[in-house]
Design an enzyme around this catalytic site. Structure first.
Site, short mmCIF file in Angstrom:
data_model
loop_
_atom_site.label_atom_id
_atom_site.label_comp_id
_atom_site.label_asym_id
_atom_site.label_seq_id
_atom_site.Cartn_x
_atom_site.Cartn_y
_atom_site.Cartn_z
N LYS A 113 -9.11 8.25 15.31
CA LYS A 113 -9.06 6.89 15.87
C LYS A 113 -7.83 6.15 15.38
CE LYS A 113 -13.62 6.70 17.57
NZ LYS A 113 -14.87 6.10 17.87
N LYS A 193 -14.95 16.77 22.73
CA LYS A 193 -16.32 16.28 22.94
C LYS A 193 -16.36 15.18 24.01
CE LYS A 193 -17.08 12.39 19.91
NZ LYS A 193 -18.14 11.45 19.74
N LYS A 196 -17.31 8.20 24.67
CA LYS A 196 -17.27 6.91 25.36
C LYS A 196 -15.85 6.40 25.49
CE LYS A 196 -21.44 5.06 23.32
NZ LYS A 196 -21.87 4.43 22.07
#
Ligand code: ATP
Ligand code: LTN
Length: 325
Positions: A113, A193, A196
């Site tokens: 992130k 993966k 969202k």
């Protein structure tokens, strides 16, 4: 003491997708029978990625509504919003003084992130707040998808370190991941993966998607150029991901599905996958559209009151142990 308390959380960011549902939420529902379960919409965690206040408020209600619609039973389990229970944040501060910078900087989620930009102290300390969520309720098990294992290891380490320094306060919680679907992959890149935060909405199926949209997304899922439906995560990661999804949604074994679909063209196989997903999500879709926001707010408010009682009692013991007066 019986070891039967459970905690898990989900961020109110974006829409809940099939990975969240298969990897986490479905188990949350079934585990309510066996455990005293506490579920949380972790809005403080969501603040680590930029989003507007109206958007966050709306996502918090929408996420809680989805949890109720999948089958979290508010008469049996607690379901509240993290920021309504301020003890989480206070314990996070205390645990932060025990967490090593080196360990935190090795966290995969932090590295991924922060590489995408927007580094901030909250993102770095994210796993410490997660540990506080779990430890404040002194739970024994935490059901999550595969991607959270590293955070759970840190939680155990912090619990042990705290107990060694200040006395046996925390149970050391176990991670529970599902046998099938602990890591549902992106429909557009079966090596990543389903997430969202992937900018391509076709990479995931949101559980609120219409039947038509689900079918379209599955038809456009990346497979490989070969033929034959086989389970082989190395050579056929796209097909294997679709088989995992079908197994999870239909409750059937992979071997049985492969035997039935082995000779199908990919187009017909994808139609069968779409049928399993659409049928599996139907009860959720009708419960979700029938539920009002007011009902969701009522549940959140009464659950938060009960969670505060439990968290405040637990924090009093922790404060005493570390010498805060
Ligand atoms: P993001 O990808 O933006 O970080 P997310 O999709 O991982 O978000 P979270 O709120 O962080 O969503 O996760 C909620 C729960 O869903 C966690 O238990 C997580 O392990 C699980 N989960 C998330 N993605 C998947 C996936 N692709 N497969 C299985 N479980 C998943
Ligand atoms: N970090 C988790 C969400 C989360 C969580 C928790 C999960 C926050 N606190 C406590 C389990 C227990 C995530 O990103 N999926």
């Amino acid at each position: 003491m019986t070891e039967n308390r459970l905690f898990s959380g989900i961020q109110p960011t974006g829409e809940i997708h099939l990975g969240n549902y298969i990897g986490a939420l479905r188990n949350w529902v079934s585990m309510q029978e066996e455990y005293e379960a506490i579920y949380c919409v972790v809005d403080l965690h969501a603040l680590t990625a930029p989003q507007g206040p109206a958007e966050l408020r709306e996502a918090t209600i929408r996420t809680a509504k989805a949890l109720l619609a999948v089958g979290i039973d508010p008469d049996r389990s607690l379901l509240y919003v993290q920021s309504h229970v301020p003890q989480h944040a206070e314990l996070a501060w205390i645990l932060g003084t025990l967490a090593s910078m080196g360990h935190l900087s090795r966290m995969i989620q932090y590295k991924e992130k922060s590489e995408k930009g927007g580094q901030n102290l909250g993102l770095f300390a994210y796993p410490v707040l997660q540990a506080a969520d779990i430890l404040i309720h002194r739970v024994h098990v935490v059901p999550v998808g595969d991607d959270q294992s590293q955070h759970l290891e840190l939680t155990r380490e912090l619990a042990e370190r705290f107990n060694t320094r200040f006395g046996e306060i925390f149970p050391v919680p176990a991670t529970i991941t599902p046998k099938i679907g602990a890591r549902v992959m992106s429909l557009k890149d079966p090596t990543a993966k389903m997430s969202k935060s992937d900018p391509d909405p076709k990479s995931r199926i949101d559980i609120t998607d219409s039947a038509d949209l689900i079918r379209k997304k599955i038809r456009s899922a990346v497979t490989d150029s070969g033929i034959g439906v086989r389970y082989d995560t190395e050579d056929k990661p796209g097909i294997s991901n679709l088989l995992d999804i079908t197994a999870a949604m239909s409750g059937r074994a992979i071997d049985e599905l492969v035997a039935e679909y082995a000779d199908l063209q990919y187009g017909s196989f994808k139609d069968a996958v779409a049928d399993a997903v659409i049928d599996g999500l139907e009860p959720f879709r009708s419960a979700y559209s029938a539920m009002t926001d007011d009902y969701v707010r009522d549940v959140m408010a009464s659950s938060a009151e009960r969670a505060i009682d439990s968290a405040a009692a637990s924090l009093a013991g922790i404060r005493e142990a570390v010498g805060l007066s």
